[in-house]
Scaffold this motif. Structure first.
Motif: not given
Length: 426
Positions: A247-271
């Motif tokens: 699945g997808t793990m929701i974790v602290g930044e320390e668990e994600i290697q090179d957190v800055e390499s991914q500029l944008i994680t996601g795009i959301a919309h709300d109507k």
């Protein structure tokens, strides 16, 4: 041996056959030697049915009795799951929120958890039991021992709170999606499932329209550093069990290697947004406060705010137009509140628009990269999509656009930020 909290939503518990499927998933964790607590929602649609009963009985119902009624749905599913587990040889018992005990304040229908006494759960695990806990409910901590509910979507919060109280290794949230995606796969088929997302990113995504997790539960997980995994309860008939798939793990930044390499994680919309414009508001100190103080007192959340450059209104007084957004569900109350305060605010006209949508790009990499907003504005501009309002945070940029352009905006931004799945990853 791990300590795991498993949470199943209303669609997962919608009927005896689905409850048996849930029991099979829980049995696998128990048979692996893990200590398991299960938090369940009411069957899909059941809470709405109970809420309607209260409204039919009296439009001015006692909120304390309302909580007694609407909490019954989770009590039923927790008992049924305990029965289903026992039927397949798993020692299990159900616990009411008052028995655990999940202590809350006395704000009925929207209570907040204050503490959880986990001694009973610990004793049950020592006996080899699986604990089945109704989500969404608790008990007052003021000596009155009244049943409380946590507000809609509160079962996610219950699960995270229990996981924090028992220091669980993780909290697995089973939903009707198999993880967190870079955007809604129904709009962008090439959206990618994310392996890990930071608490901050998930909190922003949840707050701007992503419906995977309830915002309050993510905030609690971040505060208590609870590792949360999003999984699907549903797979094809011949597919592997959902909890064998990542699945997808929701974790602290320390668990994600090179957190800055991914500029944008996601795009959301709300109507579910509405835009309000107040024209010819006097341009003087305190004018803006006179608008937003009444809204705050009415418990209405304001999001985007734009104040235009001052201009000359009728006569010689300087005036300005103020535009802002509120949840669409609060539009009627907002208009009523503002009209009641019109003499104090001094605006000329109130203009409303419900055909708007909020588009947001989110990513912790924005902290160390320039040009994220510029890319967004350029991409939308090239396709003729007009931006009506803008708001930002450290890891988010949101814009307000015409509702009819929502899907187009999401698709072109998903491509512009390089989020489309490759053929290998799709």
């Amino acid at each position: 041996m791990a300590r795991i909290v498993m949470k199943f939503g209303g669609t997962s518990m919608a009927g005896i056959e689905r409850i048996r499927n849930v029991a099979a998933r829980v049995k696998r964790e128990h048979d692996a030697g893990n200590q398991v607590a299960v938090v369940v929602s009411a069957m899909a649609g059941e809470t709405d049915r109970l809420v309607n009963f209260c409204r039919e009985a009296s439009s001015l119902y006692d909120p304390r009795e309302y909580d007694v009624v609407v909490s019954a749905g989770e009590q039923i599913t927790s008992g049924l799951l305990a029965v289903a587990l026992q039927a397949i040889g798993v020692p299990a018992r159900s616990w009411l929120g008052s028995q655990v005990a999940i202590h809350t304040d006395a704000a009925h229908a929207k209570a907040r958890i204050q503490e959880i006494d986990s001694a009973g759960l610990e004793a049950g695990w020592a006996r080899g039991e699986v604990a089945v806990i109704p989500g969404f409910q608790g008990v007052t901590n003021d000596g009155s021992n009244r049943v409380t509910t946590l507000g809609r979507g509160g079962s996610d919060t219950s699960a995270v709170a229990v996981a924090a109280a028992v220091k669980a290794d993780r909290c697995d949230i089973y939903t009707d999606v198999d993880g967190v995606y870079t955007t809604d796969p129904r709009i962008v088929p090439r959206a990618r499932k994310l392996k890990k997302v930071t608490y901050e990113e998930m909190l922003e995504l949840a707050s701007v329209g992503a419906k995977v997790l309830q915002t309050r539960s993510v905030g609690l997980a971040m505060k208590e550093q609870v590792r949360v995994q999003v999984l699907s309860s549903f797979t094809g008939e011949n597919a592997p069990m959902a909890d064998t798939l990542p699945g997808t793990m929701i974790v602290g930044e320390e668990e994600i290697q090179d957190v800055e390499s991914q500029l944008i994680t996601g795009i959301a919309h709300d109507k579910n947004e509405a835009k309000i414009t107040l024209t010819a508001v006097p341009d003087k100190p305190g004018a803006v406060a006179s608008i937003f103080n009444p809204l705050a007192e009415a418990n209405i959340n304001v999001d985007m705010i734009i104040q235009n450059i001052a201009h000359q209104s009728a006569g010689s007084a300087s005036a300005t137009d103020v535009t802002f957004t509120v949840p669409a569900a609060d539009l009627a109350r907002s208009i009523e509140t503002l009209n009641q305060a019109k003499a104090v605010i001094g605006f000329a006209d109130l203009i409303q628009d419900t055909r708007v949508a909020k588009i947001s790009v989110v990513g912790v990499g924005m902290r160390s990269h320039a040009g994220v907003a510029a890319t967004m504005f350029k991409t939308l501009g090239e396709r003729g999509i007009n931006i009506q309002a803008i708001t930002t945070s450290e890891i988010k940029v949101s814009v307000l656009i015409n509702e009819d352009e929502t899907e187009l905006a999401v698709r072109i931004l998903h491509t512009a930020y390089g989020l489309d799945a490759t053929d290998e990853a799709a």
